[in-house]
Write a protein that holds these residues in place. Sequence first.
Motif, short mmCIF file in Angstrom:
data_model
loop_
_atom_site.label_atom_id
_atom_site.label_comp_id
_atom_site.label_asym_id
_atom_site.label_seq_id
_atom_site.Cartn_x
_atom_site.Cartn_y
_atom_site.Cartn_z
N GLY A 239 0.58 -1.29 -0.10
CA GLY A 239 -0.05 0.06 -0.10
C GLY A 239 1.13 1.19 0.14
O GLY A 239 0.18 2.26 -0.20
N TYR A 341 -5.29 6.79 7.59
CA TYR A 341 -5.83 5.98 6.40
C TYR A 341 -5.99 4.80 6.92
O TYR A 341 -5.69 3.93 7.55
N LYS A 344 -8.69 0.18 2.84
CA LYS A 344 -8.54 -1.12 1.93
C LYS A 344 -6.74 -1.71 2.26
O LYS A 344 -6.69 0.10 1.65
N LEU A 345 -6.03 -2.09 1.74
CA LEU A 345 -4.89 -2.32 1.67
C LEU A 345 -4.17 -1.68 0.10
O LEU A 345 -3.27 -0.96 0.45
N THR A 346 -4.49 -1.87 -1.07
CA THR A 346 -4.79 -1.51 -1.95
C THR A 346 -5.83 -1.87 -2.65
O THR A 346 -6.54 -2.58 -2.52
N SER A 390 -8.28 4.63 2.87
CA SER A 390 -6.94 4.78 2.74
C SER A 390 -6.64 4.72 1.30
O SER A 390 -5.06 4.44 1.17
N LEU A 391 -7.38 4.43 0.20
CA LEU A 391 -7.05 4.90 -1.26
C LEU A 391 -7.48 5.99 -1.70
O LEU A 391 -6.93 6.01 -3.15
#
Length: 506
Positions: A239, A341, A344-346, A390-391
């Motif tokens: 991420g 953040y 999702k991680l990515t 987070s994205l």
Amino acid sequence: MSYIPGKPASYWIDSTAKIDDLPSGNVLSVDVAIVGGGLIGITAATLLKRAGKRVAVIEAESIGMGTSGHTTAKITSLHQLIYADLIDKIGEEKARLYAESNEAAIAWIAKMVEEEGIDCDFSRQSAYTFAESEKDLSNVEKEVNAALKLGLPACLVQETSLPFPIAGAVKFDNQAQFHIRKYLLHLAKNIPGDGSYILEGARVEEIEEGEPCTVKSNKGTVQATDVIVATHLPILNEGLFFAKSYPKRSYIVGARIPADRAPQGMFIGAEDKNYYSIRTTPYEGDLLLLVGGEGHKVGEKTDTEECYLNLEAYARDRFGVDSFEYRWSTQDMVSFDRLPYVGKLTPLNHHIYVATGMSLWGMSKGTMAGMLLSDLILGKENPWAELYDSLRATPFLSGTSIKENAGVATHMIGDRLKGLMSSISDVEMGEGKLVTVDGDKVAAYRDETGELHAVSAVCSHLGCIVNWNSAEKSWDCPCHGARFDCDGQILHGPAVKPLESLKGQS
Ligand code: FES
């Protein structure tokens, strides 16, 4: 009287015992695996278990002994000076969501303490950001106006219970403070059972997305439908959160203070730099005055002992205390837009979630993050999801982040040139030094008995060169905040492997 420094331990950790009778493992499958047993992880685990999910909290050390256990434990939506800046940068509507989400987190903690009867020194307090100079007063006044516009419980005051004059302060009513580890341990004890677990001493080294996801630690493998990575800075690099935030270290000293000389409330200076954070907590029938400050980027200061001495001098001068019971340090990830953040991680991950970048105000934001992650996993609408996504497009390449990441790049390249003129024999007793041996960068520490501890100076995270921290006797990485003891064992992530041991040096 000779000088005796405070005990080098967090008061929150030193005054609490570990949880006993935790099951030792053999967890095969749960609905949600939560990596990291701090405030974010335990809040999410509590909510998810209450919603009927089977959870496993997987903690490398013990519950609440990482970043959460080293905080000042102020629960407030007054984050020094932030609202005028947020309105300016992201607009009033989003700034209001920030305010509301932090107030909701305070209310949730208060509700849990009440509902569960948690004995954690929780008390309602006013929070203050104070200006000592006329120069900082205008910022305080702007903050009051911004906070009032957002519906926060703010007012401007000219006097406080601090034993020194101020130019003015923004005051928020109905904030709170507590003993963070007593709070976390109480919540954590309710997690095991009915298919849920807490695993301590389980350092996660690998997480794979799948159906189910697989979480591998030194204690075995857990399979889970969803995974939350709440390890301060995520231990997964995909991420790029290490590049969207920077690690800041700060220090706390604790001194016994008689109640009639103690300030009432929670305080922080309004200065841009060199500000102090102040509160008290019940302590053996008396009060412990906590003074925090001396912040700097991780690994940028070698003479960290000086940080403690400066804090002690301030506490003596301002509060008349003379002996110190505790000293400890902490660090947090600061995001470039000041927002955490959470999500999702990515974009490619559907089942791995993260929370990071609490930017020094982790009690309210960490609780908020746990609440939000729980909603995301349960598929519930949450009004804060977009703000903290987070994205989101971040100021990855803003002036600030370029500057901070340029610092990282400098460490990655320039650090490799350090220590070229030194050799192992130059390392004196009690000293930590970077030296070059057969072309390898070596982090060498000679202890008080003369024994040499030599490990690779190359950080096991992404290869920066670590720096010596004299007060903590640790090797700290200036790039993303990993820390290691003098034998290379991990003290702080995002590293998941120790520094390589180098035997045979002398
Ligand atoms: Fe990332 Fe050291 S913490 S390179």
